[in-house]
Design a protein around this motif. Structure first.
Motif, PDB file in Angstrom:
ATOM      1  N   PRO A  46      -9.549  -1.533  -0.477  1.00 34.57           N
ATOM      2  CA  PRO A  46      -8.467  -1.533   0.509  1.00 34.57           C
ATOM      3  C   PRO A  46      -7.994  -2.958   0.819  1.00 34.57           C
ATOM      4  O   PRO A  46      -8.766  -3.909   0.787  1.00 34.57           O
ATOM      5  CB  PRO A  46      -9.118  -0.880   1.722  1.00 34.57           C
ATOM      6  N   LEU A  47      -6.712  -3.105   1.132  1.00 28.73           N
ATOM      7  CA  LEU A  47      -6.127  -4.370   1.586  1.00 28.73           C
ATOM      8  C   LEU A  47      -6.186  -4.430   3.089  1.00 28.73           C
ATOM      9  O   LEU A  47      -5.911  -3.440   3.778  1.00 28.73           O
ATOM     10  CB  LEU A  47      -4.689  -4.514   1.108  1.00 28.73           C
ATOM     11  N   GLU A  48      -6.536  -5.595   3.627  1.00 30.79           N
ATOM     12  CA  GLU A  48      -6.670  -5.749   5.071  1.00 30.79           C
ATOM     13  C   GLU A  48      -5.301  -5.661   5.727  1.00 30.79           C
ATOM     14  O   GLU A  48      -4.333  -6.321   5.310  1.00 30.79           O
ATOM     15  CB  GLU A  48      -7.320  -7.123   5.363  1.00 30.79           C
ATOM     16  N   GLY A  49      -5.189  -4.798   6.727  1.00 23.88           N
ATOM     17  CA  GLY A  49      -3.956  -4.670   7.498  1.00 23.88           C
ATOM     18  C   GLY A  49      -2.876  -3.846   6.833  1.00 23.88           C
ATOM     19  O   GLY A  49      -1.717  -3.912   7.266  1.00 23.88           O
ATOM     20  N   VAL A  50      -3.209  -3.141   5.745  1.00 22.46           N
ATOM     21  CA  VAL A  50      -2.213  -2.337   5.019  1.00 22.46           C
ATOM     22  C   VAL A  50      -2.763  -0.913   4.869  1.00 22.46           C
ATOM     23  O   VAL A  50      -3.915  -0.726   4.462  1.00 22.46           O
ATOM     24  CB  VAL A  50      -1.918  -2.944   3.628  1.00 22.46           C
ATOM     25  N   THR A  51      -1.878   0.093   5.207  1.00 21.19           N
ATOM     26  CA  THR A  51      -2.291   1.481   5.030  1.00 21.19           C
ATOM     27  C   THR A  51      -2.063   1.908   3.592  1.00 21.19           C
ATOM     28  O   THR A  51      -1.385   1.221   2.815  1.00 21.19           O
ATOM     29  CB  THR A  51      -1.503   2.415   5.975  1.00 21.19           C
ATOM     30  N   PHE A  52      -2.611   3.011   3.239  1.00 22.71           N
ATOM     31  CA  PHE A  52      -2.455   3.511   1.871  1.00 22.71           C
ATOM     32  C   PHE A  52      -1.005   3.775   1.567  1.00 22.71           C
ATOM     33  O   PHE A  52      -0.519   3.458   0.479  1.00 22.71           O
ATOM     34  CB  PHE A  52      -3.306   4.767   1.660  1.00 22.71           C
ATOM     35  N   ASP A  53      -0.306   4.405   2.517  1.00 26.58           N
ATOM     36  CA  ASP A  53       1.097   4.727   2.278  1.00 26.58           C
ATOM     37  C   ASP A  53       1.909   3.456   2.072  1.00 26.58           C
ATOM     38  O   ASP A  53       2.776   3.390   1.189  1.00 26.58           O
ATOM     39  CB  ASP A  53       1.647   5.540   3.454  1.00 26.58           C
ATOM     40  N   GLU A  54       1.651   2.442   2.929  1.00 26.54           N
ATOM     41  CA  GLU A  54       2.372   1.177   2.749  1.00 26.54           C
ATOM     42  C   GLU A  54       2.030   0.541   1.411  1.00 26.54           C
ATOM     43  O   GLU A  54       2.901   0.008   0.714  1.00 26.54           O
ATOM     44  CB  GLU A  54       1.996   0.196   3.881  1.00 26.54           C
ATOM     45  N   TRP A  55       0.802   0.622   1.075  1.00 27.37           N
ATOM     46  CA  TRP A  55       0.366   0.041  -0.207  1.00 27.37           C
ATOM     47  C   TRP A  55       0.999   0.777  -1.365  1.00 27.37           C
ATOM     48  O   TRP A  55       1.460   0.174  -2.331  1.00 27.37           O
ATOM     49  CB  TRP A  55      -1.163   0.120  -0.281  1.00 27.37           C
ATOM     50  N   LYS A  56       1.076   2.155  -1.255  1.00 26.59           N
ATOM     51  CA  LYS A  56       1.647   2.956  -2.323  1.00 26.59           C
ATOM     52  C   LYS A  56       3.127   2.705  -2.472  1.00 26.59           C
ATOM     53  O   LYS A  56       3.642   2.533  -3.589  1.00 26.59           O
ATOM     54  CB  LYS A  56       1.375   4.435  -2.045  1.00 26.59           C
ATOM     55  N   ASP A  57       3.821   2.626  -1.336  1.00 26.76           N
ATOM     56  CA  ASP A  57       5.271   2.414  -1.384  1.00 26.76           C
ATOM     57  C   ASP A  57       5.617   1.009  -1.886  1.00 26.76           C
ATOM     58  O   ASP A  57       6.553   0.828  -2.674  1.00 26.76           O
ATOM     59  CB  ASP A  57       5.877   2.646  -0.005  1.00 26.76           C
ATOM     60  N   ASN A  58       4.884   0.003  -1.403  1.00 28.55           N
ATOM     61  CA  ASN A  58       5.240  -1.382  -1.731  1.00 28.55           C
ATOM     62  C   ASN A  58       4.657  -1.868  -3.049  1.00 28.55           C
ATOM     63  O   ASN A  58       5.217  -2.794  -3.668  1.00 28.55           O
ATOM     64  CB  ASN A  58       4.776  -2.307  -0.618  1.00 28.55           C
ATOM     65  N   ILE A  59       3.532  -1.267  -3.453  1.00 28.90           N
ATOM     66  CA  ILE A  59       2.869  -1.758  -4.651  1.00 28.90           C
ATOM     67  C   ILE A  59       3.111  -0.842  -5.840  1.00 28.90           C
ATOM     68  O   ILE A  59       3.522  -1.308  -6.917  1.00 28.90           O
ATOM     69  CB  ILE A  59       1.352  -1.916  -4.413  1.00 28.90           C
ATOM     70  N   LEU A  60       2.909   0.444  -5.661  1.00 26.58           N
ATOM     71  CA  LEU A  60       2.924   1.339  -6.796  1.00 26.58           C
ATOM     72  C   LEU A  60       4.319   1.835  -7.146  1.00 26.58           C
ATOM     73  O   LEU A  60       4.626   2.022  -8.335  1.00 26.58           O
ATOM     74  CB  LEU A  60       2.012   2.539  -6.517  1.00 26.58           C
ATOM     75  N   LYS A  61       5.168   2.068  -6.159  1.00 26.29           N
ATOM     76  CA  LYS A  61       6.457   2.687  -6.425  1.00 26.29           C
ATOM     77  C   LYS A  61       7.562   1.671  -6.671  1.00 26.29           C
ATOM     78  O   LYS A  61       8.513   1.959  -7.383  1.00 26.29           O
ATOM     79  CB  LYS A  61       6.837   3.600  -5.254  1.00 26.29           C
ATOM     80  N   LYS A  62       7.492   0.527  -6.092  1.00 27.57           N
ATOM     81  CA  LYS A  62       8.549  -0.474  -6.264  1.00 27.57           C
ATOM     82  C   LYS A  62       8.428  -1.157  -7.622  1.00 27.57           C
ATOM     83  O   LYS A  62       7.325  -1.362  -8.126  1.00 27.57           O
ATOM     84  CB  LYS A  62       8.459  -1.530  -5.168  1.00 27.57           C
ATOM     85  N   PRO A  63       9.546  -1.541  -8.207  1.00 21.99           N
ATOM     86  CA  PRO A  63       9.477  -2.323  -9.464  1.00 21.99           C
ATOM     87  C   PRO A  63       9.102  -3.786  -9.154  1.00 21.99           C
ATOM     88  O   PRO A  63       9.480  -4.340  -8.121  1.00 21.99           O
ATOM     89  CB  PRO A  63      10.896  -2.222 -10.022  1.00 21.99           C
TER      90      PRO A  63
END
Length: 773
Positions: A146-163
């Motif tokens: 896990p990243l400190e201060g980041v939720t899974f959804d935020e991580w998924k939207d900003n890391i996995l889904k964005k180009p």
């Protein structure tokens, strides 16, 4: 210190100040060199730090490029391409394909330490593949990392889904599993790249590489370890990439400092130096804060060595300066003391030693030149007087003769020659000025002719119409040189008559073999001249030609006077020579009759009787002396007569020498007594002592040296120092008081004299005596 400095003489202080100034010049140069060395050491340390920081930057950028190359390699990986190419896979799990892909990824992690922790997200299968495992749900991967201060959804939207295109997320903490269910915080930056590389909307895969802060910071960590500073790297938006040697709050304060376009170093104002480098590749700023004292480690070593060397040089230089100042001031100080001790008062300045010496020495030199010029003007008169004394036989010793000849510049290179006396004919009594002038001209012509003939001939006027001369001869034992010289002289006088009509008559004495015999040759020349004038003979007559025609005994008054003078002076050798000459003239060269022999012996006995009242030491010896003279009989043979007169002369000379010795001893004793009485007088000098004794200074000095073996001035000093030593032992007087009491003008000159005589200073001598007591 000021009181101690004032004790030294002004002259010593001047020398010392000069040497101190000279000593300071290399010290100033050394300080300048020291400052240059310090600056060079500082510059060198900064350059090394910049090089180290720049090297870390290059390695980090090279590793990041390798990460980019890694994403490009994955973009063309066939296994990965098959996984992401089918938007609707028939096998939703595709365990074989995912496992194969996972195994292929494990090889990449060993090629670059930055690839030790990365993941690939494949939307088709909704899985995340890492080098160690496959997460079939992204939630599982996020739960493990896990990243400190980041939720899974935020991580998924900003890391996995964005180009993403070579995108780097600044430093963030994530939970790193080091073993089962054990998580630790691991600060890291995240490198993101979408696949395919040119996807701009919906990516088919996302690659994420987590690069630990420690791995990046290790490349600059030696700056922290070596200097105790810190390093900080920020991106172009002032986000922290990584830091070392700083806590989070300090890093946030310092991240706003951006680096210039060029490498630079500038002070931060808190004792630290900021070194910064800007990367043109990714816009990152690499900064290092180094304590300036750490940069000055080498400079401190230089400083310590320089300081030690400077102190040693300064101390040694001061010691050398003291020695040189004393060495150079001492002679001048002694010279000043001589002026003062001799009471020499010259029109010189007294305020400055150099001006005083320069003025006084100039005055002395001027006076010396004046005296020299005056003496040079008197040299012709001195030469003439010397020649007259030589002719009249007034020199009794060769030493006296050589001393006076050297003062007049007359060369005595040969002791053989003859004497002549020349008379200008044709003039009666010089009763008019005109005759005197004509005689002067005639004498001048004759003198010039004789000087031209022989440069070493000694000439002097003998009356208004006569010239006496001493002609040297070569050392050949034969009479040839004499005959040659007489013949040449005759020719030249004939030439004078022919050219100037100056007629001359010359009397020539027989040759002499010793300088003390010149007087005899002169008397013979006078007799020859008188004979020539009386007989009207030729213009040149030799003494040998006259004695053939007479049977009178030979005992001229000059020979008697010379015999008397040599006996009175106690010159035994000279008196023997005169007696031998008289006996040779009368009994070898002549055949005297009995009457002439009797008259000669009576005259000779009368000469010895003239000595009686002047040379006898004891009245009782007078009668004995008369009886010995009376015992000499004419009837004795020539040999016996010669021996008796020689013995009589020898006894007389011994009595005279004994009388002189007693008189000299008395003078020396009086001198010693006077010194013992007046040693405390600072004006007591050799001149004062000689004045008290009524004798010349040189005579007193030589006499004292001859009888005591010690210089008179040294004896005065020894008497004073002995008395001073007695006072140092027995009195409580100060050294300055003792110096004045024993005749010294200053304590400094007293200390030097005491050290010279006793080998120690007065203070050391007193301490040694106190210890003995």
């Amino acid at each position: 210190m000021k009181h101690l400095w004032s004790k030294f003489s002004p002259l010593f202080r001047r020398f010392m100040i000069s040497y101190l100034i000279i000593l300071m010049i290399p010290q100033i140069a050394g300080y300048a060199s020291y400052r240059a060395s310090i600056e060079a050491a500082r510059t060198s340390s900064i350059e090394n730090s910049l090089k180290s920081l720049n090297l870390g930057k290059e390695i980090i950028e090279r590793n990041l490029m390798q990460v980019e190359d890694f994403t490009r390699q994955l973009a063309i990986n066939q296994d990965l391409y098959r996984l992401i190419a089918d938007p609707k896979p028939q096998d939703a799990n595709n365990v074989y394909g995912l496992s194969r892909m996972q195994r292929s990824l494990s090889m990449y992690s060993s090629t670059n330490e930055y690839l030790s922790h990365f993941f690939i997200y494949i939307p088709n299968y909704n899985v995340i593949i890492t080098p160690t495992t496959v997460y079939y749900r992204p939630e599982h991967y996020f739960a493990a990392n896990p990243l400190e201060g980041v939720t899974f959804d935020e991580w998924k939207d900003n890391i996995l889904k964005k180009p993403h295109l070579n995108e780097i997320i600044p430093l963030q903490n994530y939970k790193k599993e080091i073993r089962s269910n054990v998580l630790v915080d691991a600060p890291a930056i995240t490198f993101l790249q979408s696949l395919p590389l040119n996807s701009f909307n919906k990516p088919q895969a996302t690659i994420g590489v987590m690069i630990d802060e420690d791995k990046m910071a290790s490349l600059t960590h030696h700056i922290v370890e070596q200097y105790g500073g810190w390093t900080l790297v920020t991106d172009s938006n002032e986000n922290i990439i990584f830091s070392s040697g700083l806590n989070k709050d300090e890093a946030n304060k310092l991240k706003v400092m951006t680096a210039g376009k060029e490498d630079e170093a500038k002070p931060m104002g808190d004792g630290r130096l900021l070194i910064s480098i800007h990367s043109n590749q990714n816009g990152w700023n690499y900064m290092a804060g180094i304590p300036e004292r750490a940069l000055m480690v080498k400079a401190d070593q230089i400083k310590q060595v320089t300081f030690t060397f400077t102190l040693a040089t300064l101390g040694f230089g001061l010691l050398i300066g003291l020695l040189l100042a004393y060495r150079n001031s001492a002679p001048i100080h002694r010279l000043l003391s001589v002026f003062r001790e001799q009471d020499i008062v010259l029109p010189g300045k007294a305020g400055n030693e150099y001006d005083f010496l320069a003025s006084n020495i100039t005055s002395l030199i001027t006076n010396n030149h004046l005296l020299k010029n005056a003496l040079n003007e008197q040299i012709p008169m001195l030469r003439d007087g010397f020649i007259k004394r030589l002719l009249t036989g007034e020199f009794y010793t060769i030493r006296e003769l050589e001393a006076i000849s050297s003062q007049t510049g007359i060369s005595l290179h040969t002791s053989r020659g003859f004497v002549g006396i020349l008379k200008v004919d044709g003039y009666g009594s010089p009763d008019s000025e005109e005759i005197i002038q004509e005689l002067s001209v005639a004498r001048l012509i004759v003198r010039e002719t004789m000087t031209t003939w022989h440069a070493d001939v000694l000439i002097t006027d003998w009356g208004t119409d006569q010239i006496a001369f001493v002609q040297p001869l070569s050392e050949e034992p034969s009479n040839t040189p004499l005959h040659t010289a007489v013949s040449e002289l005759s020719k030249r006088m004939n030439a004078v008559y022919r050219d100037y009509r100056v007629s001359t008559t010359i009397g020539i004495g027989s040759s002499y073999e010793d300088w003390n015999d010149v007087g005899r040759s002169f008397n013979e020349a006078r007799q020859a001249l008188e004979y020539a004038i009386h007989m009207g003979a030729e213009h040149l007559v030799r003494f040998e030609d006259t004695i053939k025609e007479t049977e009178l005994y030979y005992y001229p008054i000059e020979s008697e006077q010379r015999l008397l003078n040599t006996l009175k002076a106690g010159e035994m050798e000279e008196s023997d020579r005169v007696l031998d000459q008289l006996f040779s003239r009368n009994f070898t060269e002549r055949e005297l009759s009995y009457d002439m022999t009797q008259q000669f012996v009576v005259e000779l006995k009368g000469t010895f009787l003239k000595l009686e009242p002047k040379i006898m030491l004891d009245e009782a010896l007078v009668d004995e002396f008369k009886n010995r003279i009376a015992a000499i009989q004419v009837t004795d043979s020539v040999g016996i007569l010669r021996d008796k007169f020689h013995q009589l002369a020898k006894d007389v000379c011994r009595d005279v020498q004994r009388k002189k010795s007693n008189m000299h001893a008395e003078i020396v004793n009086e001198t010693i007594a006077y010194i013992q009485k007046r040693y405390a007088d600072a004006t007591l000098t050799v001149y004062r002592i000689a004045e008290q004794m009524g004798k010349p200074e040189k005579y007193i000095s030589q006499l004292f040296k001859e009888y005591t073996g010690e210089n008179l001035s040294d004896y005065v000093e020894v008497v004073r120092i002995n008395k001073a030593a007695e006072l140092l032992r027995e009195s409580q007087q100060t050294i300055d008081e003792i110096a004045l009491t024993t005749g010294y003008n200053s304590a400094h000159s007293f200390r030097r004299a005491f050290k010279r005589v006793r080998g120690v200073l007065p203070s050391s001598f007193r301490q040694m005596e106190d210890q003995i007591k």
